[in-house]
Design an enzyme around this catalytic site. Sequence first.
Site, PDB file in Angstrom:
ATOM      1  N   TYR A   1       0.827  -1.220   0.000  1.00  0.00           N
ATOM      2  CA  TYR A   1       0.000   0.000   0.000  1.00  0.00           C
ATOM      3  C   TYR A   1       0.854   1.260   0.000  1.00  0.00           C
ATOM      4  O   TYR A   1       1.833   1.342   0.746  1.00  0.00           O
ATOM      5  CB  TYR A   1      -0.869  -0.006   1.254  1.00  0.00           C
ATOM      6  CG  TYR A   1      -1.852   1.128   1.302  1.00  0.00           C
ATOM      7  CD1 TYR A   1      -3.131   0.957   0.805  1.00  0.00           C
ATOM      8  CD2 TYR A   1      -1.491   2.367   1.798  1.00  0.00           C
ATOM      9  CE1 TYR A   1      -4.030   1.998   0.818  1.00  0.00           C
ATOM     10  CE2 TYR A   1      -2.388   3.413   1.808  1.00  0.00           C
ATOM     11  CZ  TYR A   1      -3.660   3.224   1.327  1.00  0.00           C
ATOM     12  OH  TYR A   1      -4.549   4.266   1.338  1.00  0.00           O
TER      13      TYR A   1
ATOM     14  N   TRP B   1       1.302   5.712  -1.539  1.00  0.00           N
ATOM     15  CA  TRP B   1       1.055   6.819  -2.467  1.00  0.00           C
ATOM     16  C   TRP B   1       2.168   7.015  -3.486  1.00  0.00           C
ATOM     17  O   TRP B   1       2.028   7.793  -4.407  1.00  0.00           O
ATOM     18  CB  TRP B   1       0.816   8.117  -1.677  1.00  0.00           C
ATOM     19  CG  TRP B   1      -0.639   8.384  -1.484  1.00  0.00           C
ATOM     20  CD1 TRP B   1      -1.516   7.630  -0.774  1.00  0.00           C
ATOM     21  CD2 TRP B   1      -1.394   9.485  -2.029  1.00  0.00           C
ATOM     22  NE1 TRP B   1      -2.765   8.191  -0.841  1.00  0.00           N
ATOM     23  CE2 TRP B   1      -2.714   9.333  -1.591  1.00  0.00           C
ATOM     24  CE3 TRP B   1      -1.074  10.589  -2.821  1.00  0.00           C
ATOM     25  CZ2 TRP B   1      -3.742  10.231  -1.937  1.00  0.00           C
ATOM     26  CZ3 TRP B   1      -2.079  11.485  -3.157  1.00  0.00           C
ATOM     27  CH2 TRP B   1      -3.394  11.299  -2.721  1.00  0.00           C
TER      28      TRP B   1
END
Length: 768
Positions: free
Chosen positions: A114, A116
């Site tokens: 996970y 950004w």
Amino acid sequence: MKTNNSSGYTASHWGIFKPVLNKDGRIEKLEAYKEDHRPSPNLNKIAELPYCDKRIRYPMVRESYFREGPASREKRGSDRWVRVSWNDALSLVAKEMRRIYDHYGPSAMFGRSYGWMSCGEVNSAVTLNRRLLRLCGGFVECVNSYSTAAIAPVLSCVFGDSDPRCSDWDDILNNSRRVVLWGCDPLITNDVDWSTTLHNSYPKFEALKASGIKTIVVNPLRTQTGAYLESEWIAPFPGTDCALMLAMIHTLHQSGRLDTDFIERCTEGFKPFMAYVLGEKDGVVKSAEWAEAKCGVSAQRIRELAHELRDNRTMIMMGWGPQRAQFGEQPPRMAAALACALGHIGLPGGGFGTHYHYCSGGSLSGIGPSVRGIGSNVKPVLPYKHDGAGTLVIPVARFAECFLNPGESFYYMDKKRTYPEIRMVMWAGGNPFSHQPQTNRLAKAWKKPETVVVTDCFWTPTALNADIVLPACTFFERNDITGIGTYTNDGIVYMKKAIEPMYESKSDYEIYSLLAAKMGCADSFTCGRSEEDWIRVIYQEAAYSRRGFGVTLPDYETFKAEGVILFDKKKNEKPYIAFEDFRNDPQAYPLPTRSGKIEITNEEIQDCHYTDCPSYPVYLEQTEFVRAEDKKYPFALVSAKSAHRLHSQLGGLTKEGEAEPVMVNEENAREKGIVSGDTVIVKNDRGAILAKALVTADIRKDVICVRHGAWYEPKEIDGRSIDVGGCSNTLTPDIPTSRFTCGNVASCGLADVEKYVQAEQKAQKEPL
Ligand SMILES: Nc1nc2c(c(=O)[nH]1)N[C@H]1C(S)=C(S)[C@@H](COP(=O)(O)OP(=O)(O)OC[C@H]3O[C@@H](n4cnc5c(=O)[nH]c(N)nc54)[C@H](O)[C@@H]3O)O[C@H]1N2
Ligand SMILES: Nc1nc2c(c(=O)[nH]1)N[C@H]1C(S)=C(S)[C@@H](COP(=O)(O)OP(=O)(O)OC[C@H]3O[C@@H](n4cnc5c(=O)[nH]c(N)nc54)[C@H](O)[C@@H]3O)O[C@H]1N2
Ligand SMILES: [Mo]
């Protein structure tokens, strides 16, 4: 369609800009793209990113891992590092991947990774990691996000849509009389976009300020947005919004002012909910006086607010902060119930919207194709043992629990499931030592797998806790392609490389292609394409997808030369009003819920029989509650987003000795003898951080705020472990929001703050 003769632009989560190089070829500054409505205040810092002294320069292997392999995992995080060649590093990773797949199969591989990362569809590190692992046979999949883990599933139950489209800003500016910013701070959070951004919503907030429409902030913090708009500030204790909202609904009921017409026509299961409001089952009337004792807002103001919003067309802008807490499913559901009680849903300027604070939500979108990336949805091609891991799913924020307790069962949605045993972790483009609650617990869990491989540009705390570290270049050091605007689809950018990859770093695409070659699946991984080939294919597929819709994109070479393409905006005859058709005729335009209506009581949730997430929205007191009798930890911790970082990104540029601020209310500070600038220790049973006091009237008494994303840096001081980096998650609890969504918590938990003197005094005698 507009194009710009502007080749040389690149794009980031903070916007589009042109790097300007000095005579030595170093990025000196970033020139914001001329159509950017509000260039990010972080541009100067972003320009420094490639030169950050925390760059990972070479492939590195932890010394004991290099010698002894997985047996040495206890030393993870405290070992020395050995520099190796790319060839050796990738061979080592491939060998371990083969061992894991051969012996244990995909259910031992943790590959959701996970994070950004940076924008760019070809070098999407998270996607590339998953693409490779899928080709190899799979990995343990995670569901949910850290962003909307609680709100998205419950909105699916309430509205049949996890993220219903908001009314257009023009509708608000023309028709709203009250705008309530509930648990959000859009001027901070709209600085970034999951793709890249033109910051479309900033002119809208300027217009909102100029319009004279009254705005109200409901938040334990005054917020940057509230200060800018000069909003009225209502400051409940964290975790008590539901009490406040219930009392508003109760008030409207008592004065006969619920919008019963709307409730009857458009909602399902309001009656049992009202019985709860009235205390018919539990004997507790959810009155304004009851709520005052919970949320700290005066009963009188609660009653006035209910009437004020009922009498004035109101748009509730609901943020995602309140749902990142224990029982975080409840505030968004309750806000929907409140909006129904007020009866403004589907009317001009009224209702409820849940993404005005995110990626310019509510702004007009462009007419053009969306750019689709390289993709990870591929079939296994390698003959490793397959143990059906494709069907194994854990909620993303429970991964530390999974590492710690393999074989244990847990509940998620309507099912009981079992945690698999994770033996290898492959992480690229994310920073779990920043995003996961209760970092000291994560540090323990992180020691369980046999091998951890991290691909990042920087020595983040996660990279420091790996066995093998692969250095990725930054987005300045590669070409790529990205769409603009997650909600707004404004156009496409050819991200042009500004400088060559520094040190021995490589693009994620190159790293993963080389690793795929080591695994024997290079062709399936690359499809025989170079990065440049992929950029062209992605662009051409996008262009092709809209032919016949009257949208013609320039040819690829023109796009590449121009750098940025902006689409025309959809010109609606009138601004979009969310749920307008549904409100006018719920039979003709039913919602995609079971009943076709807004489900205040929901069968799907009811069928789970969870006391921590019952069938209709309720107020549940958090386990750690600021008004509890136990005053060991007297402050409620909030960890909102920082205006100066994107999560942990840019955190590596923090100067030595520059401590992370903790906001402390003036009155509390006086009692504690703390003044602004003091070094303080913020602590609870989960850990302690060092921080710099920021004494302010902009936070509710008995609440403190340490913003999200400072870098975890535990040190032994005075015989205890103190995180001198000031990571807020050192203090947050790793508990699920509820069994229904198993979401992550962030603004949750109690702590104490005290002036930090002990170690300083000691340091004078015996330097640390
Ligand atoms: N206490 C608290 N915790 C929270 C939150 C909160 O508000 N408070 N918010 C939560 C939310 S909403 C989210 S989404 C998560 C975010 O959590 P993350 O997405 O994990 O946070 P980032 O810091 O953005 O991590 C991205 C990582 O990718 C690296 N990176 C950047 N570019 C590249 C690249 O080109 N290649 C590679 N390989 N790596 C790259 C960065 O250096 C960084 O380490 O945090 C959650 N955690
Ligand atoms: N600058 C910047 N912008 C970002 C990000 C970033 O890291 N930096 N991250 C991006 C990401 S991934 C996401 S998901 C979004 C997230 O957007 P949000 O989740 O909306 O942002 P947060 O700051 O986590 O929380 C919003 C507000 O909720 C408040 N809050 C916390 N607890 C409570 C409560 O119990 N009641 C009430 N009423 N308010 C409460 C906080 O004080 C904060 O002001 O932001 C995005 N934008
Ligand atoms: Mo997020």
